[in-house]
Structures are given as structure tokens and as C-alpha cells.
Enzyme design. Structure first.
Site, mmCIF file in Angstrom:
data_model
loop_
_atom_site.group_PDB
_atom_site.id
_atom_site.type_symbol
_atom_site.label_atom_id
_atom_site.label_comp_id
_atom_site.label_asym_id
_atom_site.label_seq_id
_atom_site.Cartn_x
_atom_site.Cartn_y
_atom_site.Cartn_z
ATOM 1 N N CYS A 240 -2.123 8.133 7.205
ATOM 2 C CA CYS A 240 -0.712 8.232 7.583
ATOM 3 C C CYS A 240 -0.574 8.559 9.067
ATOM 4 O O CYS A 240 0.333 8.068 9.745
ATOM 5 C CB CYS A 240 -0.003 9.310 6.760
ATOM 6 S SG CYS A 240 0.097 8.916 5.014
ATOM 7 N N CYS B 61 0.819 -1.214 0.000
ATOM 8 C CA CYS B 61 0.000 0.000 0.000
ATOM 9 C C CYS B 61 0.852 1.262 0.000
ATOM 10 O O CYS B 61 0.325 2.369 -0.039
ATOM 11 C CB CYS B 61 -0.933 0.026 1.197
ATOM 12 S SG CYS B 61 -1.986 -1.412 1.299
#
Lengths: 125, 389
Positions: A102, A33
Site C-alpha cells: 500500500c 487486487c
């Protein structure tokens, strides 16, 4: 798209690297990813005395992990576990919607490092 | 000292050439007439629109009547594909394309697939090349239409369009190619190239944004996408984007001049210097796309252990404009469908970097990039858990 704080932590990241003889290491994310974050910590008397990160990922991932290391340095393990992705986001002045994950990765990285430390302690006890 | 700025993203868009802008300017104000009007204002502009059509036709060796101006490359692709499907649906329902098309083609063909057509999406090899053999083997009795891009925007590979077109011609299949990246950069001559339709875009060749064209071979009949006043031979209604069309015409003439001057050779030289330089200075780098069968201005690589967006922002910080097919630049979790179709792993594809040169790129620009890129890579690798220490 990125705040000045994100740019700053991306271009001048703090606490890059890995610790020799780390007491706990958390590696989270998935290279497929595009984000892998590795946080290593030194612990003395239940307190994080030093911390480093290594991140494969975009600017948001690098900035999130770098600022997260600053946020937990000097904290007790319990205090470090209180740090959420929301705190990381606030510290960065926000991230674009598609980059929120994130900051979550940073939270997970901290947790994984603390858990690694605790399981090592449990084993040696 | 002011920082050097090097724009190497000409595959995304090019600056409008000064001469193009100059040619366009009168059509915003003085020569503002509607070319469909019968009075002097309109007639004057009509002449210039006709002139531009001749110029764009001359870039392809086509007849002016075969050029349909559109609102851009994506619209021209849609006109070609949906038009062909609609025109041919009674004859057959099988349509062929490749896995590395621009989304303007790929998503349009997939949409046909959701609306009663059978779609075959051809694989490509590790260089991003469609094999004519595979193409031939995918043909069916009911295949009516195929579309394969002339040259790929992400990896620069130039496809064997002449061979694919010849196969289609032999079998009576209508053939379209998206030549948005190639037109104005590689000589194309439809007098010898067996294609029925070909897409162009002005802003990829130093013309303005918002104008493109479809070359539609004489005798090929498709319905319009935009109905209305019947402009563009009934194939694209709407008052013409006169300034844009005139600018496109000028850009086509300038492209022909560059071919005549051998400017593409200069571009090719700089491209090779860039590719060779990157491979010599950085380890664990993979060239993406074909080494020689590639656009003369196009360099693309995957740099292992680091992520593309991070590279782009660090390059941007030192004045270099580039692009990437990493997931973080596409806004999805997956990296570019082109890189994955070529068999690259997700991890490698995340490290993609595209540097596309322009006619004004200098050797000093390339030297600057070759000096600036290695420290960027090194810094990011030092931060990466996968980087070699």
C-alpha cells in the site's frame, strides 16, 4: 495490527477528493487486487501547491495515500519524486508486512501524477 | 454516554452461554479426574462425558455411540475425509466436493488430490447453491466419497443436503457434510437425513472453543486420525477435554430449548429486517447467498465501490463487530473463494460484508447497525475513485 497514526489517517483522512482543473493526475493500482489510488495535483512554478486523493482499498491504502498527499504538498516536483514508500512507511509508524504494498502504491501514485503533469507540459510546449 | 457495542460475527464464534460455563467449571478443579481411570474420580467424570455424548446425540437424533468428540470442527472434517479416503481407497479413487467449502474441507480434499485421488470440485450457482443434477452428473463408477457443506459460513446458503445424500445412498457413496454453521441453529435429524458423517463445532453454538464432534453413522468404519490410547471408540485418542465436552453437551441442550421456543424465528425476523434495511438504505448493494434458503442468523452483502476491510474498521470504530471476505482481510491478493465461485467479480467481492446475528441480538442492535452503516458506506464512497459523487 495498525499504528495509531494509520488509524488516525484512515478515520480522519486529510486531502480527500479530486481537484477541479488538476494539473496532473496519477491513477495507480488495480481494482481486481483491491487497491486503486488516484492523486491529483495543482502545480505552480514547479511546486505542488495543492493535492487531493481518492482511494478504493483497505485502511492501509487510504492512510498511505492520505499521508502521502501531506508529504508532497508544498514540495517541488523533484522533491516530491524523492518521496519513497519507505518514507511513507516511516511517517505511518510502519504497516503490517502484508500491507507494505500500500505504501508502494502511494509512491507510485505521486510519481504518476508528476509524470502526468510533465507530459502535459511537454505536449503544450 | 458509553458507545453501544454490537457483535455481529457469530459465524466466526459465539460467546459461551453462562449455563454452559457453569456446567464446565467443576471439571477444571474438583472433578478433574481422567474419565479413563477406574477410581471414583475417573468414574464420576466418565458419567458426565457419557451424559454430554447423549446430549449432543439428541441434538441430531443420533445414538450416543455415533458421536465422536474431537478437538474442533476442522479436526472432525479431517477425520471424516482422510478416514473415508483411507477406508475406501481400494474401492475407488474419485472424491467429490464443492467449490464453496470451508478450507478445513476444501484443502483436505485437495490434499487427497495430491496423494493419489481424483478430485471433482463442483461449481455453485449465483446463490452459492450446489445443484443435485450437477452433483449426479459428476458421479463416476469409482466415486467412493462426497462431502458438501450443510450451510455456508460466508454467504449463509443452506445446501440441498437431503437430496445430495439420497443420491449418494442410491449409489453406495459415503457422504459427509460439514454442519458447523448449521448445527444448533437449524434442526437436523439424522434419522431422516441420509448422511453418513456430519461435523459439528461447539463454539459456533454458544459452547467452548477447542471441542467439536463427528457424527459417524452406525456401521460406517473409518480409521482414526489420532492414534494412541483408544479413546472415543478408538477414533480419537487422547485424554478427553472433559470440561469442553461437558460444555458442548450443555450447549446442545440449550440449542434444543431454543428450537422448542421458536427462537430461530425471532432470529430470522431480525435477519430479514437487517437485509431489507440495508437494501433500502444503501444503493448498489448485492445480497450474497440465497434469499430464503439461508442460515436464520446470517446476512451478507457486497457493497459496490468500497473495500471490505475499510468498512470493518470503520464499523469497529462505532462499536460494531463484523467480517468480510475481501482480499485485505484474508491476507492474500484474492477475495474469498466462495464469492468468486458464485461468479462475483473481484471488485465486487472486495466489498463483501458479513453480519451474523446471535441469540442475544436485539432489535435495537439491528436498528443501531442500520443507522451506523449508511454513513460508513457514504464516507468510504466519497473517498473512492469509483464512488458516485
Amino acid at each position: 495490527m495498525y499504528t495509531e497514526t494509520v488509524r488516525d489517517y484512515f478515520l480522519n483522512p486529510r486531502n480527500v477528493g479530486s481537484l477541479d482543473h488538476a494539473d496532473g493526475i496519477g491513477e495507480v493500482g488495480n481494482a481486481k487486487c483491491g487497491d486503486v489510488m488516484k492523486i491529483s495535483i495543482k502545480v505552480e512554478d514547479d511546486r505542488i501547491t495543492d493535492v487531493r486523493f481518492e482511494t478504493f482499498g483497505c485502511a492501509a491504502a487510504i492512510a498511505s495515500s492520505s499521508i502521502a498527499t501531506e508529504m508532497i504538498k508544498g514540495k517541488t516536483l523533484d522533491e516530491a519524486l524523492q518521496v519513497t514508500n519507505r518514507d511513507v512507511l516511516n511517517a505511518l509508524g510502519g504497516l503490517p508486512a502484508e500491507k507494505i504494498h500500500c505504501s508502494l502504491l502511494a509512491e507510485e501514485g505521486i510519481r504518476a501524477a508528476v509524470e502526468d503533469y510533465r507530459s502535459r507540459m511537454a505536449e503544450s510546449a | 454516554m458509553e458507545q453501544r457495542r454490537v457483535y455481529l460475527d457469530h459465524s466466526a464464534t459465539t460467546p459461551v452461554d453462562d449455563r454452559v460455563l457453569e456446567a464446565m467449571m467443576p471439571f477444571f478443579k474438583g472433578d478433574f479426574g481422567n474419565p479413563n481411570s477406574i477410581h471414583a474420580w475417573g468414574r464420576r467424570v466418565r458419567e458426565h462425558v457419557n451424559g454430554a455424548r447423549e446430549h449432543v446425540a439428541s441434538l441430531l437424533g443420533a445414538e450416543p455411540r455415533e458421536i465422536i468428540f474431537t478437538g474442533g470442527g476442522s479436526e472432525a472434517d479431517n477425520l471424516a475425509i482422510k478416514g473415508a479416503a483411507f477406508a475406501l481407497k481400494a474401492r475407488g479413487k474419485h472424491v467429490i466436493t464443492s467449490a464453496i467449502e470451508h478450507h478445513a474441507v476444501l484443502d483436505t480434499v485437495k490434499w487427497l488430490g495430491e496423494n493419489g485421488f481424483d478430485v471433482t470440485i463442483l461449481p455453485v450457482d449465483a446463490q452459492g447453491m450446489v445443484s443435485p443434477e450437477t452433483f449426479r452428473n459428476s458421479l463416476r463408477e469409482d466415486t467412493v466419497f462426497a462431502t458438501v457443506m450443510y450451510a455456508n459460513n460466508e454467504v449463509g446458503t443452506v445446501q440441498p443436503i437431503a437430496e445430495l445424500g439420497a443420491i449418494c445412498r442410491e449409489r453406495g457413496i459415503l457422504f459427509h457434510t460439514d454442519a458447523v454453521q448449521a448445527a444448533g441453529h437449524i434442526p437436523i435429524d439424522v434419522r431422516t437425513l441420509p448422511v453418513d458423517m456430519l461435523t459439528l463445532s461447539a463454539h459456533k453454538m454458544y459452547g467452548p472453543k477447542g471441542v467439536g464432534a463427528l457424527y459417524l453413522r452406525k456401521g460406517v468404519r473409518i480409521p482414526p486420525l489420532v492414534h494412541g490410547g483408544g479413546q472415543e471408540f478408538g477414533l480419537r485418542s487422547g485424554t478427553e477435554n472433559t470440561a469442553g465436552i461437558v460444555g458442548f453437551g450443555e450447549a446442545a441442550l440449550l440449542a434444543l430449548d431454543r428450537f422448542e421456543n421458536g427462537d430461530d424465528e425471532k432470529e430470522r425476523f431480525l435477519r430479514d429486517k437487517l437485509i431489507d434495511g440495508i437494501q433500502a438504505r444503501i444503493d448498489a448493494v448485492l445480497l450474497t447467498g440465497h434469499r430464503t434458503q439461508r442460515l436464520p442468523f446470517h446476512a451478507s452483502v457486497c457493497i459496490e465501490h468500497i473495500e471490505g476491510e475499510a468498512m470493518l474498521l470503520r464499523l469497529d470504530a462505532v462499536g460494531i463487530g463484523a467480517s468480510s471476505g475481501s482480499a485485505c482481510t484474508s491476507g492474500s491478493l484474492d477475495p474469498s473463494h466462495v464469492l468468486l465461485a458464485m461468479g462475483l467479480s473481484h471488485v465486487t467481492a472486495h466489498g463483501s460484508l458479513r453480519l451474523s446475528l446471535g441469540k442475544d441480538t436485539t432489535e435495537a442492535d439491528i436498528d443501531y447497525v442500520l443507522d451506523a452503516l449508511p454513513p460508513v458506506v457514504e464516507t468510504l464512497r466519497a473517498m473512492s475513485p469509483f464512488g458516485r459523487k
